[in-house]
Design a protein around this motif. Structure first.
Motif, mmCIF file in Angstrom:
data_model
loop_
_atom_site.group_PDB
_atom_site.id
_atom_site.type_symbol
_atom_site.label_atom_id
_atom_site.label_comp_id
_atom_site.label_asym_id
_atom_site.label_seq_id
_atom_site.Cartn_x
_atom_site.Cartn_y
_atom_site.Cartn_z
ATOM 1 N N TYR A 69 -4.124 5.999 -11.320
ATOM 2 C CA TYR A 69 -4.475 5.070 -10.222
ATOM 3 C C TYR A 69 -5.955 5.091 -9.855
ATOM 4 O O TYR A 69 -6.415 4.252 -9.095
ATOM 5 C CB TYR A 69 -3.560 5.315 -9.014
ATOM 6 N N LEU A 92 -1.138 -2.938 -10.426
ATOM 7 C CA LEU A 92 -0.965 -1.480 -10.372
ATOM 8 C C LEU A 92 -0.139 -0.968 -11.552
ATOM 9 O O LEU A 92 -0.101 0.239 -11.795
ATOM 10 C CB LEU A 92 -0.230 -1.089 -9.077
ATOM 11 N N SER A 112 0.830 -1.195 0.000
ATOM 12 C CA SER A 112 0.000 0.000 0.000
ATOM 13 C C SER A 112 0.867 1.247 0.000
ATOM 14 O O SER A 112 2.004 1.231 0.469
ATOM 15 C CB SER A 112 -0.903 -0.042 1.242
ATOM 16 N N THR A 130 4.879 3.538 -7.647
ATOM 17 C CA THR A 130 3.685 4.123 -8.296
ATOM 18 C C THR A 130 4.014 5.522 -8.817
ATOM 19 O O THR A 130 3.582 5.897 -9.906
ATOM 20 C CB THR A 130 2.469 4.143 -7.345
ATOM 21 N N ARG A 184 -9.744 7.378 -4.151
ATOM 22 C CA ARG A 184 -9.804 6.683 -2.864
ATOM 23 C C ARG A 184 -9.808 7.647 -1.678
ATOM 24 O O ARG A 184 -10.557 7.452 -0.727
ATOM 25 C CB ARG A 184 -8.626 5.732 -2.747
ATOM 26 N N THR A 214 0.819 5.899 -1.037
ATOM 27 C CA THR A 214 0.138 7.054 -1.592
ATOM 28 C C THR A 214 1.099 7.758 -2.546
ATOM 29 O O THR A 214 1.367 7.266 -3.618
ATOM 30 C CB THR A 214 -0.343 7.981 -0.464
ATOM 31 N N THR A 264 0.295 -7.260 -8.699
ATOM 32 C CA THR A 264 -0.407 -6.259 -7.884
ATOM 33 C C THR A 264 -1.453 -5.501 -8.706
ATOM 34 O O THR A 264 -2.272 -4.777 -8.137
ATOM 35 C CB THR A 264 0.568 -5.199 -7.313
ATOM 36 N N TYR A 292 5.020 3.437 -2.858
ATOM 37 C CA TYR A 292 4.759 4.698 -3.561
ATOM 38 C C TYR A 292 5.906 5.144 -4.438
ATOM 39 O O TYR A 292 5.695 5.872 -5.409
ATOM 40 C CB TYR A 292 4.241 5.775 -2.629
ATOM 41 N N ASP A 349 -9.414 4.623 -8.755
ATOM 42 C CA ASP A 349 -10.043 4.332 -7.451
ATOM 43 C C ASP A 349 -9.023 3.899 -6.394
ATOM 44 O O ASP A 349 -9.402 3.642 -5.251
ATOM 45 C CB ASP A 349 -11.143 3.283 -7.614
ATOM 46 N N LYS A 350 -7.748 3.800 -6.788
ATOM 47 C CA LYS A 350 -6.709 3.508 -5.785
ATOM 48 C C LYS A 350 -5.924 4.766 -5.403
ATOM 49 O O LYS A 350 -5.006 4.692 -4.586
ATOM 50 C CB LYS A 350 -5.737 2.458 -6.323
#
Lengths: 426, 426
Positions: free
Chosen positions: A222, B78, A197, B18, A257, A199, B76, B15, A224-225
């Motif tokens: 991203y 992502l 997880s 991402t 999210r 952000t 994942t 993160y 809804d994530k």
């Protein structure tokens, strides 16, 4: 499982090896039983949670001295050739009794026993303590944080501040045991089968010409994530900007999210955000908080009426800032059928192998430590395999329900009663 | 060098990955400069000591994503396939400027800068902080303990209480940098080329039918390296027994090394031991102390007239019990030729790349942080290789000599002056 490259056997204190050589040379082959206990609870802690057994299992399974290890030991000029030949073929032929992972326990109680030839049981001391000590700290602290968060989900964010990489995995696994939802540590997530997880960082916002543009780029990928970090400049403006971007995406059928608050007045800012999102028809946006949180701040933020849907906990958890070590020890309880103990002031131990009993079922009432009684319902059980994580998670949940409220308090908990019965002089 | 099995690239926060995907998708290829600083000194600390560069070097050298890593990231859901293909071939093409290891530094100063494409520089954040943070804590604490011990040798005994195995090696290396004599951690000793050291455990005494027999067996094998642990039962009796055994061996021409006190009244017991050994003609026996020592206790034991020839320091050092984490951060200073900073309350940063200057030579007088000035005598230097440990040890020694006495105090040190010059609004 998470070991350093190479064989783990040299992860030990030198004295384990020098003592082992004496046992070997003198033919001291009697059976020894070593017992692991923790002497004291850290301030404000009411209980410990057992943890570390899968790593211990893997350590015992992989324990051996490589040719390189032996060559290194020879170079120290402390060891005779015949002893080193013996070490080369050495496997830790020991039996282990342990509290199952997730079991709560208290100071002075036996939590693990290692039995076997004294040479083998002695050699394992240092790294067994290394594994169990920090695993127990983290499992206990993860559980305290769950108690403080009262149902609000917890996310493990501590990898960057952990004292080492294995330490960071021990922390993530403890969080998983206690029911935390996810970890930011990608390596740990993969090892543990835990959801990863995250952000975004402040640098992501700074690398764009405007915060709004940064939010939009991130949300476009991203969807809804996407969780938007709102405190890089002015937090209230950040919340409003996040709401504008969330509205745009909502018009296209995408529900972002949420947001993350990482500094400032978390209670006031979270309440502002909740109200603002409601007014804008964005009730679905979740509000996450992070930034130097510990169990006390989490408790106090909620008590002060903060509006939070999740807490990201980093540094305080990753190093157990309030209690970075515990007084965990590995002491000889019996050698060659002779009960053994030390009598140093403040560090005395009780002699002989032991049984741990717990009275009460829906609510735990009292523990009793007595000399080994094979017919009793001993909480220490032979370690014969690694349990599935779901079994351990369920055990933590049940144990916490059964623990008296006063012992679970995160500030000034009551002492849980533990009796020592049947020992000479006790 | 001391990495976990497998590739290190997944040792990161989600993160970072991402955000990297956004940079990749949006073609954000501008150069970024990230700067590492520590925000605050822990209580009672007057300075930090730079450390961690060999591990950083090894991390950058080995950084890559394996096929397994990529497969995990795909799972994942992502990440897009083209981004993952790009990651598979990714190498961290970055330049690093850093304070040389062993350099003292202060809060807010730039200590390391990572420059290169933003995707690469961002990806490295989490583990760079993990490496540097604990390495700096331990190097700083090791130096504080040297200051407290005032010339009495220090031995690193903390492995069993370290939060993880890599943490224990970081600790041992920091001790080595600061001039400690040895470590009990055999793996670390081998990695670092540091002398391994150890005595015996209480269990060794307990496994024998008498303490005297245990001492004799140990002394027969280790002779002039034998250190006898005297506090398993009654310390004064232990000292007398050790002296008897030492006399026996002296008659045979063997001088045992000494004793270790691990509990009780260390000052009184050490003075008793010194007097007793003198009376018995055993002046050569060294007296080592251990047992929950920190820099304050070491200072106070010596100030109270304790008679010690060495201190074994374990838990307090291994986890930095008084300061288990520091506020180390990795912040974007410049992106695509544009100075960058954040303005969050209490967490604001200064914009742009920086130079760190130090005034004074035999005694340091003042530091100045200013915008990057390639013509200045910048303390930050390009990281181009790993220095020999002897170079680092010598730097620590010289830096400590040049640091003002008031800043070196282990309790309530003075603040060292650091000026920030030439920044907008500063």
């Amino acid at each position: 499982m998470w070991l350093i490259e190479g064989t783990p056997a040299l992860f030990t204190d030198l004295y384990e090896l020098t003592m082992a050589q004496v046992y070997y040379r003198k033919g001291m082959a009697g059976s020894a039983y070593f017992e692991v206990t923790v002497r004291h609870l850290p301030q404000n802690w009411g209980f410990f949670v057992m943890a570390g057994l899968p790593e211990l299992w893997s350590y015992l399974d992989r324990f051996r001295f490589s040719d390189d290890d032996i060559a290194y030991l020879r170079s120290t000029e402390l060891f005779e050739p015949d002893f080193l030949v013996n070490l080369r073929d050495f496997r830790p032929d020991v039996t282990v009794r342990a509290l199952p992972e997730g079991t709560v326990f208290f100071p002075g109680e036996p939590i693990l026993e290692v039995g076997g030839p004294i040479l083998a049981t002695q050699l394992l001391e240092s790294y067994v303590l290394n594994i169990l000590g920090f695993s127990i700290i983290e499992a206990s602290l993860a559980t305290r944080m769950v108690l403080a968060a009262g149902g609000v989900p917890l996310l493990e964010f501590g990898m960057r501040r952990a004292q080492g990489p294995v330490a960071s995995i021990r922390a993530a696994r403890a969080a998983q045991m206690a029911g935390w939802k996810a970890t930011s540590n990608v390596f740990a997530a993969r090892c543990l089968g835990m959801p990863p997880s995250g952000t975004m960082a402040h640098s992501f916002i700074q690398a764009h010409t405007s915060q709004e543009q940064a939010f939009r780029e991130f949300a476009a990928i991203y969807r809804d994530k996407a969780i938007l970090l709102v405190d890089t400049y002015d937090t209230i403006e950040g919340v409003k900007t996040a709401a504008r971007v969330a509205c745009e995406f909502l018009e296209r059928g995408v529900r972002l999210r949420g947001i993350r608050l990482d500094s400032g007045h978390l209670v006031a800012d979270s309440r502002f955000a909740r109200d603002h999102f409601r007014q804008q028809g964005l009730d679905f946006l979740r509000i996450f908080a992070s930034g130097d949180l510990d169990e006390f701040k989490i408790h106090d933020l909620l008590a002060a009426g903060g509006q939070f849907d999740g807490f990201g906990v980093g540094t305080h958890f990753a190093v157990s800032r309030h209690a970075p070590s515990i007084s965990i020890v590995y002491k000889l309880a019996q050698y060659d059928d002779r009960p053994s103990h030390k009598t140093s002031p403040d560090k005395a131990t009780l002699p002989g192998r032991k049984t741990l009993l717990r009275t009460g079922s829906s609510q735990f009432a009292k523990d009793t430590v007595c000399p080994l009684d094979p017919s009793a319902h001993d909480l220490l059980r032979p370690l014969q395999s690694v349990e599935p994580i779901e079994t351990v998670q369920e055990r933590v949940r049940r144990q916490i329900v059964a623990l008296p409220e006063s012992v679970k308090a995160i500030r000034k908990p009551a002492s849980y009663p533990v009796e020592f019965v049947g020992f000479p002089g006790a």
